[in-house]
Motif scaffolding. Structure first.
Motif, PDB file in Angstrom:
ATOM      1  N   UNK A  49      31.068  39.032  47.928  1.00  0.00           N
ATOM      2  CA  UNK A  49      31.718  39.387  46.666  1.00  0.00           C
ATOM      3  C   UNK A  49      32.960  40.262  46.838  1.00  0.00           C
ATOM      4  N   UNK A  50      34.083  39.713  46.450  1.00  0.00           N
ATOM      5  CA  UNK A  50      35.342  40.466  46.398  1.00  0.00           C
ATOM      6  C   UNK A  50      35.641  40.911  44.963  1.00  0.00           C
ATOM      7  N   UNK A  51      34.652  40.746  44.061  1.00  0.00           N
ATOM      8  CA  UNK A  51      34.802  41.147  42.650  1.00  0.00           C
ATOM      9  C   UNK A  51      35.930  40.414  41.921  1.00  0.00           C
ATOM     10  N   UNK A  52      36.115  39.146  42.272  1.00  0.00           N
ATOM     11  CA  UNK A  52      37.096  38.316  41.554  1.00  0.00           C
ATOM     12  C   UNK A  52      36.344  37.089  41.036  1.00  0.00           C
ATOM     13  N   UNK A  70      45.044  39.689  47.982  1.00  0.00           N
ATOM     14  CA  UNK A  70      43.835  39.009  47.503  1.00  0.00           C
ATOM     15  C   UNK A  70      44.278  37.771  46.724  1.00  0.00           C
ATOM     16  N   UNK A 112      45.949  37.758  43.227  1.00  0.00           N
ATOM     17  CA  UNK A 112      45.129  38.602  42.351  1.00  0.00           C
ATOM     18  C   UNK A 112      45.613  40.048  42.428  1.00  0.00           C
ATOM     19  N   UNK A 113      45.927  40.508  43.627  1.00  0.00           N
ATOM     20  CA  UNK A 113      46.401  41.886  43.816  1.00  0.00           C
ATOM     21  C   UNK A 113      46.946  42.031  45.223  1.00  0.00           C
TER      22      UNK A 113
ATOM     23  N   UNK B  50      51.480  46.306  42.282  1.00  0.00           N
ATOM     24  CA  UNK B  50      50.234  45.906  42.945  1.00  0.00           C
ATOM     25  C   UNK B  50      49.890  44.438  42.633  1.00  0.00           C
ATOM     26  N   UNK B  51      50.860  43.735  42.012  1.00  0.00           N
ATOM     27  CA  UNK B  51      50.668  42.308  41.669  1.00  0.00           C
ATOM     28  C   UNK B  51      49.510  42.066  40.701  1.00  0.00           C
ATOM     29  N   UNK B  52      49.314  43.013  39.781  1.00  0.00           N
ATOM     30  CA  UNK B  52      48.302  42.819  38.739  1.00  0.00           C
ATOM     31  C   UNK B  52      49.012  42.960  37.394  1.00  0.00           C
ATOM     32  N   UNK B 112      39.469  44.689  39.336  1.00  0.00           N
ATOM     33  CA  UNK B 112      40.291  43.494  39.613  1.00  0.00           C
ATOM     34  C   UNK B 112      39.835  42.847  40.920  1.00  0.00           C
ATOM     35  N   UNK B 113      39.553  43.671  41.917  1.00  0.00           N
ATOM     36  CA  UNK B 113      39.119  43.159  43.224  1.00  0.00           C
ATOM     37  C   UNK B 113      38.612  44.317  44.070  1.00  0.00           C
ATOM     38  N   UNK B 114      37.868  43.975  45.105  1.00  0.00           N
ATOM     39  CA  UNK B 114      37.478  44.968  46.106  1.00  0.00           C
ATOM     40  C   UNK B 114      37.631  44.321  47.483  1.00  0.00           C
TER      41      UNK B 114
END
Lengths: 133, 133
Positions: A49-52, A70, A112-113, B50-52, B112-114
């Motif tokens: 899980x990358x939380x996307x 990401x 995504x980021x 941060x591309x978000x 958004x992501x991890x």
């Protein structure tokens, strides 16, 4: 050249995934490993899980001294080649920033980021800077 | 305890931003710096995009040996306290993973992501170690 690490979310599911088979993310991991072979300076790592979760499949690319990116919306089969081409362009830069037009379309649309390179813990002295140059 | 770095996107705009004033992201940076004061082990850094861009304001938190998290939908004024409380919880963990229920609601909704902690470089072989010595 600094090693590049490609994280592949193996928790990602896609609509239509066979409930008894491997998830889309796990299939992408396998496709990437098949194609990457023994590429030097590249490590392909599964991650939980990358939380996307809304934009499967998801990957992240990181490297010491480079920006981390990401990406989502990757296809479990068709995206493997594109991802590896994008990584080669990334690894050829000093900071991980590939000019916009040279990025694969899937990376431009799927970003995504991005996160800056992790900074040095302490400011380096003039001596250390000279040694690094 | 490892230093925590909070990246604040100063490029983030919000609807209603005064075109002649600082952008929402820049205002959030200022609010965070005001409140963080001289907190030890915390560095607040401005970052350009941060591309978000669709979920301003955006921040990222990183620390050696911990997961990196990216959060969006932060308010330029009201979120500063929450972000700092969330960071304190993050810094108190060995790996950056705060139990879900203990995360601020803004972090739960805004994630958004991890990205995993950057791994140790590939272990060198015994031969390489010997050669280096």
């Amino acid at each position: 050249m600094s090693e590049t690490v490609l994280y592949v979310c193996t928790t990602c599911r896609r609509e239509g995934d066979d409930p008894d088979g491997p998830r889309a993310g796990a299939r992408l991991l396998e496709a990437l490993r098949d194609r990457a072979g023994d590429a030097p300076d590249l490590r392909v790592e599964p991650v939980e899980c990358l939380s996307v979760c809304k934009r499967p499949c998801t990957v992240a690319v990181a490297s010491a001294d480079r920006w981390t990116y990401v990406y989502g919306d990757m296809d479990p089969a068709a995206s493997a080649e594109t991802i590896l081409a994008g990584l080669a362009a990334y690894a050829a830069t000093p900071d991980g920033i590939v000019p916009w037009r040279e990025r694969p379309a899937e990376f431009r649309k799927g970003v995504i980021a991005r996160i800056p390179p992790f900074p040095e813990p302490r400011p380096r002295t003039a001596g250390a800077l000279e040694a690094a140059e």
